[in-house]
Structure formats: C-alpha cells, structure tokens
Design a protein around this motif. Structure first.
Motif, PDB file in Angstrom:
ATOM      1  N   ARG A  31       0.835  -1.210   0.000  1.00  0.00           N
ATOM      2  CA  ARG A  31       0.000   0.000   0.000  1.00  0.00           C
ATOM      3  C   ARG A  31       0.864   1.252   0.000  1.00  0.00           C
ATOM      4  O   ARG A  31       0.574   2.218  -0.693  1.00  0.00           O
ATOM      5  CB  ARG A  31      -0.937   0.009   1.208  1.00  0.00           C
ATOM      6  N   LEU A  32       1.922   1.221   0.792  1.00  0.00           N
ATOM      7  CA  LEU A  32       2.816   2.382   0.848  1.00  0.00           C
ATOM      8  C   LEU A  32       3.502   2.613  -0.497  1.00  0.00           C
ATOM      9  O   LEU A  32       3.677   3.744  -0.931  1.00  0.00           O
ATOM     10  CB  LEU A  32       3.879   2.186   1.939  1.00  0.00           C
ATOM     11  N   ARG A  33       3.914   1.546  -1.166  1.00  0.00           N
ATOM     12  CA  ARG A  33       4.614   1.649  -2.442  1.00  0.00           C
ATOM     13  C   ARG A  33       3.682   1.981  -3.605  1.00  0.00           C
ATOM     14  O   ARG A  33       4.099   2.599  -4.570  1.00  0.00           O
ATOM     15  CB  ARG A  33       5.344   0.338  -2.756  1.00  0.00           C
ATOM     16  N   ALA A  34       2.430   1.575  -3.525  1.00  0.00           N
ATOM     17  CA  ALA A  34       1.503   1.735  -4.642  1.00  0.00           C
ATOM     18  C   ALA A  34       1.322   3.196  -5.036  1.00  0.00           C
ATOM     19  O   ALA A  34       1.281   3.523  -6.220  1.00  0.00           O
ATOM     20  CB  ALA A  34       0.150   1.118  -4.296  1.00  0.00           C
ATOM     21  N   GLY A  35       1.231   4.087  -4.078  1.00  0.00           N
ATOM     22  CA  GLY A  35       1.018   5.491  -4.391  1.00  0.00           C
ATOM     23  C   GLY A  35       2.317   6.243  -4.621  1.00  0.00           C
ATOM     24  O   GLY A  35       2.314   7.402  -5.004  1.00  0.00           O
ATOM     25  N   GLY A  36       3.423   5.572  -4.411  1.00  0.00           N
ATOM     26  CA  GLY A  36       4.724   6.237  -4.510  1.00  0.00           C
ATOM     27  C   GLY A  36       5.141   6.503  -5.939  1.00  0.00           C
ATOM     28  O   GLY A  36       4.836   5.745  -6.852  1.00  0.00           O
ATOM     29  N   ARG A  37       5.816   7.595  -6.101  1.00  0.00           N
ATOM     30  CA  ARG A  37       6.370   7.931  -7.406  1.00  0.00           C
ATOM     31  C   ARG A  37       7.879   8.052  -7.257  1.00  0.00           C
ATOM     32  O   ARG A  37       8.387   8.202  -6.159  1.00  0.00           O
ATOM     33  CB  ARG A  37       5.800   9.265  -7.900  1.00  0.00           C
ATOM     34  N   THR A  38       8.560   8.052  -8.362  1.00  0.00           N
ATOM     35  CA  THR A  38       9.999   8.239  -8.296  1.00  0.00           C
ATOM     36  C   THR A  38      10.286   9.692  -7.935  1.00  0.00           C
ATOM     37  O   THR A  38       9.434  10.579  -8.110  1.00  0.00           O
ATOM     38  CB  THR A  38      10.665   7.928  -9.647  1.00  0.00           C
ATOM     39  N   PHE A  39      11.467   9.934  -7.441  1.00  0.00           N
ATOM     40  CA  PHE A  39      11.870  11.297  -7.093  1.00  0.00           C
ATOM     41  C   PHE A  39      11.826  12.185  -8.343  1.00  0.00           C
ATOM     42  O   PHE A  39      11.387  13.325  -8.300  1.00  0.00           O
ATOM     43  CB  PHE A  39      13.268  11.293  -6.472  1.00  0.00           C
ATOM     44  N   LYS A  40      12.249  11.629  -9.458  1.00  0.00           N
ATOM     45  CA  LYS A  40      12.232  12.367 -10.727  1.00  0.00           C
ATOM     46  C   LYS A  40      10.801  12.776 -11.090  1.00  0.00           C
ATOM     47  O   LYS A  40      10.548  13.919 -11.471  1.00  0.00           O
ATOM     48  CB  LYS A  40      12.840  11.503 -11.829  1.00  0.00           C
ATOM     49  N   ALA A  41       9.841  11.853 -10.953  1.00  0.00           N
ATOM     50  CA  ALA A  41       8.444  12.157 -11.263  1.00  0.00           C
ATOM     51  C   ALA A  41       7.893  13.203 -10.308  1.00  0.00           C
ATOM     52  O   ALA A  41       7.124  14.080 -10.703  1.00  0.00           O
ATOM     53  CB  ALA A  41       7.599  10.887 -11.205  1.00  0.00           C
ATOM     54  N   LEU A  42       8.278  13.107  -9.043  1.00  0.00           N
ATOM     55  CA  LEU A  42       7.834  14.088  -8.056  1.00  0.00           C
ATOM     56  C   LEU A  42       8.325  15.486  -8.430  1.00  0.00           C
ATOM     57  O   LEU A  42       7.567  16.450  -8.413  1.00  0.00           O
ATOM     58  CB  LEU A  42       8.345  13.696  -6.669  1.00  0.00           C
ATOM     59  N   LEU A  43       9.603  15.605  -8.788  1.00  0.00           N
ATOM     60  CA  LEU A  43      10.140  16.907  -9.186  1.00  0.00           C
ATOM     61  C   LEU A  43       9.477  17.428 -10.457  1.00  0.00           C
ATOM     62  O   LEU A  43       9.188  18.618 -10.578  1.00  0.00           O
ATOM     63  CB  LEU A  43      11.658  16.821  -9.394  1.00  0.00           C
TER      64      LEU A  43
END
Length: 79
Positions: free
Chosen positions: A45-57
């Motif tokens: 669940r924690l990983r599912a919504g996660g994005r890469t740092f690059k995508a976040l920036l």
C-alpha cells in the motif's frame, strides 16, 4: 516494539509474528532506529502510491520559480 539488531537476528521469527499481531517493529543500532519491519500488504500500500523522485520533481508547481545553474566547473576531490 524496538529490537536491537542482534536480538532481531536471533529472534527473527518472533519479530515477524509480532509484526503480524501488533504492527510495525523497529530495529535499532546503537539505540538509533535503522529499519522497520512491516506487513507485506502494508508495504505494498505504501509503495503503490509512490512515485519516483524524478516524477515528483517533474510534477512540482514551478510557476514563477527561476532556476539557475552555476557555470563554474565542479571542484575535483582526490581521495
């Protein structure tokens, strides 16, 4: 519960069982937290919504923000 690394290694099965019953278990080294054992479904669940740092920036609202890069050469550090 907090587990010292040596204790976590020696009693890993118990640590897993406590994770399933009680929730996340913290592993410490020299009294400082270094890792947390969580249930696999919680981790997913924690990983599912996660994005890469690059995508976040890339998705950051940067309207009106000026970004400049120094043209100075990087300094060389010899080891």
């Amino acid at each position: 519960m907090k587990w010292q690394i040596q204790e976590a290694k020696a009693r890993f099965s118990e640590m897993v069982e406590r994770t399933l019953r009680e929730g996340p278990q913290t592993v410490t080294r020299h009294g400082k937290p270094v890792a947390v054992l969580v249930r696999a479904d919680q981790y997913q669940r924690l990983r599912a919504g996660g994005r890469t740092f690059k995508a976040l920036l890339a998705s950051a609202p940067l309207d009106g923000v000026e970004i400049r890069r120094s043209r100075e050469k990087a300094r060389i550090i010899r080891l």
